[in-house]
Design a protein around this motif. Structure first.
Motif, PDB file in Angstrom:
ATOM      1  N   MET A   1     -27.791 -53.242  22.315  1.00 56.16           N
ATOM      2  CA  MET A   1     -28.957 -52.970  21.636  1.00 56.16           C
ATOM      3  C   MET A   1     -30.136 -52.828  22.402  1.00 56.16           C
ATOM      4  O   MET A   1     -31.209 -52.233  22.373  1.00 56.16           O
ATOM      5  N   LYS A   2     -30.162 -53.952  23.429  1.00 55.80           N
ATOM      6  CA  LYS A   2     -31.285 -54.241  24.363  1.00 55.80           C
ATOM      7  C   LYS A   2     -31.686 -52.959  25.234  1.00 55.80           C
ATOM      8  O   LYS A   2     -32.549 -52.825  25.471  1.00 55.80           O
ATOM      9  N   GLU A   3     -30.274 -52.287  25.689  1.00 55.31           N
ATOM     10  CA  GLU A   3     -30.727 -51.216  26.560  1.00 55.31           C
ATOM     11  C   GLU A   3     -31.283 -50.210  25.944  1.00 55.31           C
ATOM     12  O   GLU A   3     -32.086 -49.270  26.282  1.00 55.31           O
ATOM     13  N   ILE A   4     -30.670 -49.884  24.451  1.00 57.01           N
ATOM     14  CA  ILE A   4     -31.264 -48.855  23.654  1.00 57.01           C
ATOM     15  C   ILE A   4     -32.791 -49.005  23.682  1.00 57.01           C
ATOM     16  O   ILE A   4     -33.662 -48.200  23.650  1.00 57.01           O
ATOM     17  N   LEU A   5     -33.100 -50.391  23.253  1.00 58.82           N
ATOM     18  CA  LEU A   5     -34.579 -50.572  22.745  1.00 58.82           C
ATOM     19  C   LEU A   5     -35.329 -50.392  24.124  1.00 58.82           C
ATOM     20  O   LEU A   5     -36.390 -49.692  23.831  1.00 58.82           O
ATOM     21  N   LYS A   6     -34.836 -50.885  25.293  1.00 56.30           N
ATOM     22  CA  LYS A   6     -35.637 -50.587  26.586  1.00 56.30           C
ATOM     23  C   LYS A   6     -35.920 -49.076  26.854  1.00 56.30           C
ATOM     24  O   LYS A   6     -36.700 -48.848  27.203  1.00 56.30           O
ATOM     25  N   SER A   7     -34.929 -48.071  26.577  1.00 55.51           N
ATOM     26  CA  SER A   7     -34.982 -46.736  26.858  1.00 55.51           C
ATOM     27  C   SER A   7     -36.027 -46.116  25.763  1.00 55.51           C
ATOM     28  O   SER A   7     -36.636 -45.156  26.143  1.00 55.51           O
ATOM     29  N   VAL A   8     -35.942 -46.602  24.563  1.00 51.89           N
ATOM     30  CA  VAL A   8     -36.806 -45.818  23.513  1.00 51.89           C
ATOM     31  C   VAL A   8     -38.163 -46.507  23.538  1.00 51.89           C
ATOM     32  O   VAL A   8     -39.164 -45.569  22.997  1.00 51.89           O
ATOM     33  N   ALA A   9     -38.394 -47.686  23.704  1.00 56.48           N
ATOM     34  CA  ALA A   9     -39.521 -48.516  23.479  1.00 56.48           C
ATOM     35  C   ALA A   9     -40.620 -48.303  24.835  1.00 56.48           C
ATOM     36  O   ALA A   9     -41.772 -48.310  24.395  1.00 56.48           O
ATOM     37  N   ARG A  10     -40.251 -48.076  25.944  1.00 58.72           N
ATOM     38  CA  ARG A  10     -40.919 -48.044  27.145  1.00 58.72           C
ATOM     39  C   ARG A  10     -42.082 -49.124  27.012  1.00 58.72           C
ATOM     40  O   ARG A  10     -41.755 -50.304  27.388  1.00 58.72           O
ATOM     41  N   SER A  11     -43.334 -48.618  27.035  1.00 58.69           N
ATOM     42  CA  SER A  11     -44.312 -49.544  27.049  1.00 58.69           C
ATOM     43  C   SER A  11     -44.151 -50.914  26.258  1.00 58.69           C
ATOM     44  O   SER A  11     -44.550 -52.005  26.506  1.00 58.69           O
ATOM     45  N   PHE A  12     -43.744 -50.607  24.905  1.00 57.37           N
ATOM     46  CA  PHE A  12     -43.552 -51.736  23.875  1.00 57.37           C
ATOM     47  C   PHE A  12     -42.505 -52.777  24.276  1.00 57.37           C
ATOM     48  O   PHE A  12     -42.561 -53.935  24.106  1.00 57.37           O
ATOM     49  N   TYR A  13     -41.593 -52.231  25.039  1.00 55.07           N
ATOM     50  CA  TYR A  13     -40.459 -53.183  25.477  1.00 55.07           C
ATOM     51  C   TYR A  13     -40.949 -54.068  26.729  1.00 55.07           C
ATOM     52  O   TYR A  13     -40.725 -55.198  26.601  1.00 55.07           O
ATOM     53  N   LEU A  14     -42.096 -53.511  27.412  1.00 57.17           N
ATOM     54  CA  LEU A  14     -42.555 -54.216  28.269  1.00 57.17           C
ATOM     55  C   LEU A  14     -43.178 -55.600  27.977  1.00 57.17           C
ATOM     56  O   LEU A  14     -43.217 -56.827  28.570  1.00 57.17           O
ATOM     57  N   THR A  15     -43.646 -55.804  26.657  1.00 60.29           N
ATOM     58  CA  THR A  15     -44.305 -56.851  26.035  1.00 60.29           C
ATOM     59  C   THR A  15     -43.496 -57.572  25.117  1.00 60.29           C
ATOM     60  O   THR A  15     -43.483 -58.944  25.025  1.00 60.29           O
ATOM     61  N   ILE A  16     -42.509 -56.954  24.233  1.00 59.71           N
ATOM     62  CA  ILE A  16     -41.764 -57.348  23.408  1.00 59.71           C
ATOM     63  C   ILE A  16     -40.862 -58.555  23.916  1.00 59.71           C
ATOM     64  O   ILE A  16     -40.606 -59.456  23.245  1.00 59.71           O
ATOM     65  N   ARG A  17     -40.612 -58.616  25.098  1.00 61.67           N
ATOM     66  CA  ARG A  17     -39.758 -59.545  25.842  1.00 61.67           C
ATOM     67  C   ARG A  17     -40.536 -60.804  25.950  1.00 61.67           C
ATOM     68  O   ARG A  17     -39.803 -61.844  25.925  1.00 61.67           O
ATOM     69  N   PHE A  18     -41.664 -60.923  25.470  1.00 58.82           N
ATOM     70  CA  PHE A  18     -42.712 -62.226  25.766  1.00 58.82           C
ATOM     71  C   PHE A  18     -42.643 -62.886  24.327  1.00 58.82           C
ATOM     72  O   PHE A  18     -42.826 -64.215  24.252  1.00 58.82           O
ATOM     73  N   LEU A  19     -42.212 -62.144  23.297  1.00 57.47           N
ATOM     74  CA  LEU A  19     -42.342 -62.866  22.112  1.00 57.47           C
ATOM     75  C   LEU A  19     -41.201 -63.787  21.948  1.00 57.47           C
ATOM     76  O   LEU A  19     -40.098 -63.699  22.532  1.00 57.47           O
ATOM     77  N   PRO A  20     -41.616 -64.859  21.226  1.00 60.91           N
ATOM     78  CA  PRO A  20     -40.617 -66.153  21.077  1.00 60.91           C
ATOM     79  C   PRO A  20     -39.521 -65.452  20.212  1.00 60.91           C
ATOM     80  O   PRO A  20     -39.524 -64.497  19.229  1.00 60.91           O
ATOM     81  N   ARG A  21     -38.204 -65.918  20.501  1.00 61.84           N
ATOM     82  CA  ARG A  21     -37.048 -65.246  19.881  1.00 61.84           C
ATOM     83  C   ARG A  21     -37.051 -64.999  18.398  1.00 61.84           C
ATOM     84  O   ARG A  21     -36.570 -64.090  17.792  1.00 61.84           O
ATOM     85  N   PRO A  22     -37.683 -66.241  17.488  1.00 61.37           N
ATOM     86  CA  PRO A  22     -37.882 -66.022  16.052  1.00 61.37           C
ATOM     87  C   PRO A  22     -38.565 -64.940  15.688  1.00 61.37           C
ATOM     88  O   PRO A  22     -38.218 -64.121  14.586  1.00 61.37           O
ATOM     89  N   LEU A  23     -39.472 -64.344  16.598  1.00 63.43           N
ATOM     90  CA  LEU A  23     -40.143 -62.847  16.246  1.00 63.43           C
ATOM     91  C   LEU A  23     -39.538 -61.648  16.919  1.00 63.43           C
ATOM     92  O   LEU A  23     -39.463 -60.842  16.412  1.00 63.43           O
ATOM     93  N   ARG A  24     -39.216 -61.968  18.077  1.00 67.66           N
ATOM     94  CA  ARG A  24     -38.519 -61.101  19.084  1.00 67.66           C
ATOM     95  C   ARG A  24     -37.435 -60.131  18.370  1.00 67.66           C
ATOM     96  O   ARG A  24     -37.332 -58.970  18.331  1.00 67.66           O
ATOM     97  N   GLU A  25     -36.556 -60.884  17.679  1.00 71.70           N
ATOM     98  CA  GLU A  25     -35.420 -60.193  17.076  1.00 71.70           C
ATOM     99  C   GLU A  25     -35.634 -59.340  15.972  1.00 71.70           C
ATOM    100  O   GLU A  25     -35.164 -58.170  15.975  1.00 71.70           O
ATOM    101  N   PRO A  26     -36.359 -59.964  14.813  1.00 72.76           N
ATOM    102  CA  PRO A  26     -36.561 -58.780  13.905  1.00 72.76           C
ATOM    103  C   PRO A  26     -37.545 -57.913  14.250  1.00 72.76           C
ATOM    104  O   PRO A  26     -37.436 -56.704  13.680  1.00 72.76           O
ATOM    105  N   VAL A  27     -38.730 -57.904  15.078  1.00 75.36           N
ATOM    106  CA  VAL A  27     -39.495 -56.790  15.555  1.00 75.36           C
ATOM    107  C   VAL A  27     -38.736 -55.878  16.224  1.00 75.36           C
ATOM    108  O   VAL A  27     -38.858 -54.661  16.000  1.00 75.36           O
ATOM    109  N   SER A  28     -37.724 -56.354  17.130  1.00 73.99           N
ATOM    110  CA  SER A  28     -36.972 -55.205  18.001  1.00 73.99           C
ATOM    111  C   SER A  28     -36.082 -54.357  17.068  1.00 73.99           C
ATOM    112  O   SER A  28     -36.351 -53.153  16.849  1.00 73.99           O
TER     113      SER A  28
END
Length: 313
Positions: A1-28
């Motif tokens: 799912m990480k690669e799919i998120l990276k391919s469709v989210a583009r700019s959003f993916y650049l920053t979502i990686r910085f979210l702490p895991r408890p937020l990153r998972e549900p937000v993704s």
């Protein structure tokens, strides 16, 4: 799912990686599901009635009311219609998204289901209003545009805030009710920018979001400028939201849309209502990202960066 998120989210993916895991998972996951339902609603090569019934059925799958197998064949048909490879891959892998949803903590799963229910309401309205691409069908009133921007984007500010305070009690300097209001404004402002930026493409697809009542009494340029001003007000509320966050990583991950939005507003203001689709170039997005990374340590530095982007021509 990480690669799919990276391919469709583009700019959003650049920053979502910085979210702490408890937020990153549900937000993704919420992002992927919302992107998928948007694709179902917008696949113009499939009749509107089929889009609507499939969207409604998949929403029931997300809600836990229907098994995935009930929509699997319909989703394969939608996947085959996608000309964009990342979008096609996303639709082909929605069973994985639903499995991921089942593994979420119950509170996170409930929040994802709630925000997707609201988003899908807005997407259903779009299909009903604009299902026939043969003729332009504008929204009638400002209230309809306000409703639309809340349903498809403002509710995301509520979702983000609820997640944040649950996982991090010291999520923000402001109380939850104030942050929720700012978060709703932030999401609505981002969607207003999309509406103003994409007017040409939307018109070609038979969609019109600027209120017909206003266009009947005022010049198009005046209506455009009025809603651009509202978008700036709401994006500024988003900057207030981000400046109130206590964790610099969350602040950075949250602020990039506001900064890109500020730059887009400046470009829209300079180009006017007759311009073709306005988009911040990818190289400039990366420069904004690097500037935001440095400025996220200080709310005052973020405000200064926001104002520079808003004013730059």
């Amino acid at each position: 799912m990480k690669e799919i998120l990276k391919s469709v989210a583009r700019s959003f993916y650049l920053t979502i990686r910085f979210l702490p895991r408890p937020l990153r998972e549900p937000v993704s996951l919420a992002y992927l599901l919302a992107r998928a339902t948007d694709t179902l609603a917008d696949t113009a090569t499939i009749p509107a009635a089929t889009r609507l019934t499939t969207l409604q059925a998949f929403a029931r799958v997300i809600a836990g009311e229907l098994e995935f197998d009930a929509v699997a064949e319909a989703l394969r048909n939608f996947a085959a219609q996608q000309s964009d490879p990342p979008e096609r891959t996303l639709i082909e892998n929605l069973d994985g998204c639903i499995a991921w949803l089942a593994r979420m903590e119950p509170a996170d799963r409930a929040d994802i289901r709630a925000v997707l229910q609201t988003i899908v309401q807005g997407q259903e309205l779009d299909v009903r209003r604009f299902g026939d691409p043969a003729g332009l069908t504008p929204l009638r009133t400002a209230a309809e545009l306000d409703e639309y921007t809340y349903l498809v984007a403002g509710c995301v500010g509520e979702f983000w805030t609820k997640l944040g305070f649950r996982h991090f009690p010291a999520f923000a300097k402001r109380p939850a009710d104030q942050m929720t209001k700012l978060g709703i404004d932030y999401g609505e402002g981002l969607q207003l920018i999309n509406v103003l930026r994409d007017r040409g493409a939307d018109a070609a697809a038979g969609r019109g979001y600027l209120p017909a009542e206003e266009l009947a009494t005022d010049a198009e340029g005046k209506v455009f400028a009025r809603w651009l001003g509202k978008a700036e007000e709401k994006i500024s509320a988003g900057l207030d939201y981000c400046s109130s966050l206590t964790n610099w990583r969350i602040r950075f991950a949250t602020v990039l849309p506001a900064l890109i939005g500020a730059r887009t507003i400046a470009l829209l203001r300079a180009a006017g209502p007759a311009a073709e689709k306005i988009k911040v170039p990818r190289k400039e997005v990366r420069r904004i990202l690097l500037a935001a990374l440095a400025a996220s340590i200080s709310p005052s530095a973020l405000r200064a960066l926001f104002q520079r982007l808003l004013a730059r021509l």
